[in-house]
Design a protein around this motif. Structure first.
Motif, PDB file in Angstrom:
ATOM      1  N   VAL A 148       0.827  -1.202   0.000  1.00 26.06           N
ATOM      2  CA  VAL A 148       0.000   0.000   0.000  1.00 26.06           C
ATOM      3  C   VAL A 148       0.867   1.259   0.000  1.00 26.06           C
ATOM      4  CG1 VAL A 148      -1.794   1.251   1.241  1.00 26.06           C
ATOM      5  CG2 VAL A 148      -1.858  -1.231   1.143  1.00 26.06           C
ATOM      6  N   ARG A 151       2.150   1.879  -3.534  1.00 25.59           N
ATOM      7  CA  ARG A 151       1.118   2.443  -4.406  1.00 25.59           C
ATOM      8  C   ARG A 151       0.815   3.894  -4.036  1.00 25.59           C
ATOM      9  NH1 ARG A 151      -1.545  -2.635  -3.447  1.00 25.59           N
ATOM     10  NH2 ARG A 151      -3.060  -1.570  -2.103  1.00 25.59           N
ATOM     11  N   SER A 152       0.807   4.191  -2.742  1.00 27.23           N
ATOM     12  CA  SER A 152       0.492   5.549  -2.291  1.00 27.23           C
ATOM     13  C   SER A 152       1.555   6.544  -2.747  1.00 27.23           C
ATOM     14  CB  SER A 152       0.365   5.578  -0.762  1.00 27.23           C
ATOM     15  OG  SER A 152      -0.663   4.717  -0.323  1.00 27.23           O
ATOM     16  N   GLN A 155       1.284   7.032  -6.504  1.00 28.43           N
ATOM     17  CA  GLN A 155       0.137   7.856  -6.857  1.00 28.43           C
ATOM     18  C   GLN A 155       0.415   9.331  -6.604  1.00 28.43           C
ATOM     19  OE1 GLN A 155      -2.886   7.925  -4.049  1.00 28.43           O
ATOM     20  NE2 GLN A 155      -4.369   9.018  -5.296  1.00 28.43           N
ATOM     21  N   LEU A 189      -5.954   2.842   0.809  1.00 24.16           N
ATOM     22  CA  LEU A 189      -4.995   2.952   1.899  1.00 24.16           C
ATOM     23  C   LEU A 189      -5.255   1.893   2.951  1.00 24.16           C
ATOM     24  CD1 LEU A 189      -4.468   6.711   2.702  1.00 24.16           C
ATOM     25  CD2 LEU A 189      -2.863   5.086   1.759  1.00 24.16           C
ATOM     26  N   MET A 224      -8.487   9.192  -2.724  1.00 25.25           N
ATOM     27  CA  MET A 224      -8.714   7.769  -2.822  1.00 25.25           C
ATOM     28  C   MET A 224     -10.147   7.430  -2.462  1.00 25.25           C
ATOM     29  SD  MET A 224      -5.177   6.388  -1.360  1.00 25.25           S
ATOM     30  CE  MET A 224      -3.773   7.437  -1.540  1.00 25.25           C
ATOM     31  N   LEU A 272      -1.422  14.119   0.351  1.00 25.51           N
ATOM     32  CA  LEU A 272      -0.794  13.405  -0.758  1.00 25.51           C
ATOM     33  C   LEU A 272       0.690  13.723  -0.788  1.00 25.51           C
ATOM     34  CD1 LEU A 272      -3.397  14.061  -3.599  1.00 25.51           C
ATOM     35  CD2 LEU A 272      -3.068  11.927  -2.365  1.00 25.51           C
ATOM     36  N   GLN A 551      -0.318  11.110   4.027  1.00 23.05           N
ATOM     37  CA  GLN A 551      -0.911  10.045   3.218  1.00 23.05           C
ATOM     38  C   GLN A 551      -0.694   8.654   3.813  1.00 23.05           C
ATOM     39  OE1 GLN A 551       0.153  10.289  -0.906  1.00 23.05           O
ATOM     40  NE2 GLN A 551      -1.255   8.676  -1.542  1.00 23.05           N
ATOM     41  N   LEU A 552       0.336   8.500   4.644  1.00 23.81           N
ATOM     42  CA  LEU A 552       0.636   7.184   5.211  1.00 23.81           C
ATOM     43  C   LEU A 552       0.072   7.022   6.624  1.00 23.81           C
ATOM     44  CD1 LEU A 552       4.323   6.659   4.003  1.00 23.81           C
ATOM     45  CD2 LEU A 552       2.167   6.150   2.835  1.00 23.81           C
TER      46      LEU A 552
END
Length: 581
Positions: A148, A151-152, A155, A189, A224, A272, A551-552
């Motif tokens: 994940v 990918r995050s 993105q 996420l 997302m 982001l 974002q995480l």
């Protein structure tokens, strides 16, 4: 000349190394599961209470017996694999290199006309340890988190970097440009609560401020369209994407007071990752499978990835020799070809830190060519320093080594036909600029050499700064378990006091923090530094933007940070450059 991809100069040695690891891995995995089945994260404990599940003790009992038996059965095979794998570490280059053909936008497109180019950098600590060890930090499912996270990041950095100016109805000033106004559908996420989110419309609010105040950027609304589902299977359910617009002035006022000099860099608390990042440096990617997943996700975006950085087994480090169970945990992804790379292992680790090959990774990347045929290059250095509190002398010694190793690397690899356009040092320093216990490190000479855009002086942060270390027990609470909630928490000083790690007092002395009239910052142990004096003549550097990334949320216990530098050629000071541009 580019680097070779394999860690071994001989394909036969590489094959033997792979065979040794294949024999070792089952025993390693059974041991990892044996420990992990006994340790629960706070989220898992809460889920069991809500579901009124009383079978967990049986799961622990039978799971422990099963994995213990499998561990003992696989141990003889693992011993054979170890005898094959360990000696080959002396022939292994201390990193793997992945090169993927990627079409990227030329960074030199505007250089000829404007004499200016910008570079973006990101640093993040991911705590991607083997699952059993990550659980001691209240984080589990390392492999799924790695997927994940990859990918995050892909993105976020793949978004177009759009800048516009719009008038703000709420002030006499102007809103500066947005980072992106394009709704972007991305992967789900690894969140913590069931909540639907809408795609982001990113607005950089730069209202007119008095002298000494930083312009404030807020990226609001997740892009997302998913609902967060923290189940064991981690299967997020998608929801209907609804375009939306949220202005940062509708958010809490907690971040509006953050000062800098008038006209200084923008501060961005973003859900982001910044768009168009040139280099990403990650720390604590200790797990080899997690590193491979990140490389697979980021390779097609950046094109050049250094992973599995560090040494294993018995490795001589100067006068010391210790067994390394884990690599350095460093991971680097670059949009620019890597010309040279060098790794150094710190020889003075102590306690549990001595089990990992923490150190310095220095790279030289090729940016492009000037019209005068001078090759534009940049130097990027990433580190992860000694962690235990109270060991400031060890960290200072490591900073001394970092300074020496960087100078050696750049001296050896600098060429006459090159133009050096950036020199950056980043990573998890494991000390902050507000704790009395870190006073020794705060006064290190490295900060005379490199510029820290967040630092006002030894032991004093700039008022707009936010800490980057989260309180581990509260990682899954509502105020920090989604990117949007974590964003609002970071912008609210009272909430930061609850969810960010506080400064560390010295020798159990009473801690007076913050000083009267100063904001509450928290521990900032993740750094992005730069310096100018090593750049080519007539190049000037200024900070365009500093970013805190949420974002995480729920995926790590650190706040990733981003830095965008503008590099300008001083044409007035270099008449020869006017003729070549």
């Amino acid at each position: 000349m580019s680097l070779r991809e394999s860690s071994f100069s001989s394909g036969f040695a590489g094959a033997l190394h792979t065979l040794g690891w294949v024999l070792l891995f089952p025993c390693f995995w059974f041991l990892d599961r044996l420990i992990a089945v006994c340790i629960s994260t706070s989220l898992e404990r809460r889920q069991r209470r809500e579901e009124e599940c009383y079978l967990h003790p049986l799961k622990v009992f039978f799971g422990s017996i099963l994995f213990l038996v499998l561990f003992l059965v696989s141990a003889p095979i693992a011993l054979l694999g170890f005898l094959l794998w360990a000696p080959l570490q002396f022939a292994r280059r201390p990193f793997s290199y992945l090169r993927v053909s990627v079409q990227t936008e030329s960074r030199n497109a505007g250089w000829d006309a404007a004499g200016k180019i910008s570079f973006g950098f990101v640093s993040a600590n991911l705590c991607l340890l083997p699952d059993s060890l990550a659980r001691f930090n209240n984080l589990g499912h390392s492999q799924r988190r790695a997927e994940v996270i990859g990918r995050s990041i892909a993105q976020g950095v793949s978004r177009p970097h759009i800048r516009i100016l719009v008038d703000s109805p709420s002030s006499c000033g102007t809103l500066s440009a947005s980072s992106s106004l394009i709704p972007h559908t991305g992967p789900a996420l690894y969140g913590a609560t069931n909540t639907e989110t809408q795609p982001a419309v990113v607005v950089q609010a730069a209202d007119t401020t008095p002298d000494g105040e930083m312009h404030k950027t807020s990226v609001v609304g997740a892009s997302m369209p998913t609902s967060y589902d923290h189940t064991d299977n981690l299967h997020p359910s998608t929801s209907q994407q609804q375009p939306g617009f949220t202005n940062s002035t509708q958010q809490k006022d907690g971040g509006q007071r953050r000062p800098c000099t008038s006209g200084g860099p923008a501060l961005d608390v973003s859900t982001l990752f910044p768009a168009n990042v040139d280099i990403v440096c990650l720390q604590e990617v200790f797990d080899k499978r997690a590193a491979a997943k990140l490389a697979s996700a980021l390779g097609p975006v950046f094109g050049h990835v250094l992973y599995d950085v560090g040494v294993y087994a018995c490795q001589p480090c100067h006068v010391y020799c210790s067994f390394k169970f884990f690599n350095s945990g460093l991971f680097l992804a670059s949009r620019h070809p890597v010309l040279e790379a060098q790794y150094h292992c710190f020889p003075n680790g102590r306690g549990e830190d001595a089990l990992a090959a923490k150190g310095l990774l220095s790279v030289k990347v090729q940016i492009g060519h000037q019209k005068a045929k001078k090759k534009m290059v940049g130097y990027f250095n990433c580190i992860h320093l000694h962690a235990p509190e109270g060991d400031g002398a060890i960290r200072c010694d490591q900073l001394d080594m970092v300074t020496e190793w960087i100078e050696e690397f750049q001296t050896v690899n600098r060429q006459e036909d090159e133009m050096v356009v950036f020199d950056v040092l980043c990573g998890d320093f494991n000390f902050d600029n507000c704790s009395p216990d870190d006073c020794l490190e705060q006064n290190h000479s490295l900060f005379n050499d490199y510029t820290d855009p967040c630092r006002a002086g030894p032991g004093k942060e700039k008022p707009w700064v936010i800490g980057t270390l989260l309180q581990q027990p509260t990682l899954y609470e509502e105020n920090v378990n989604t990117p949007e909630n974590l964003q609002m928490t970071l912008e609210d000083e009272e909430l930061r006091k609850v969810y960010l790690a506080p400064p560390v007092p010295r020798d159990a002395a009473p801690l007076v923090y913050p000083e009267p009239g100063e904001p509450w910052v928290g521990r900032r142990i993740d750094y992005l530094l730069y310096r100018e004096h090593t750049l080519s003549n007539h190049l000037q550097t200024d900070v365009e933007e500093f970013t805190y990334v949420t974002q995480l949320a729920g995926l790590t216990d650190h706040i990733p940070v981003g830095l965008r530098l503008n590099v300008t050629l001083d044409l007035a000071g270099d008449p020869a450059a006017v003729q070549t541009l």
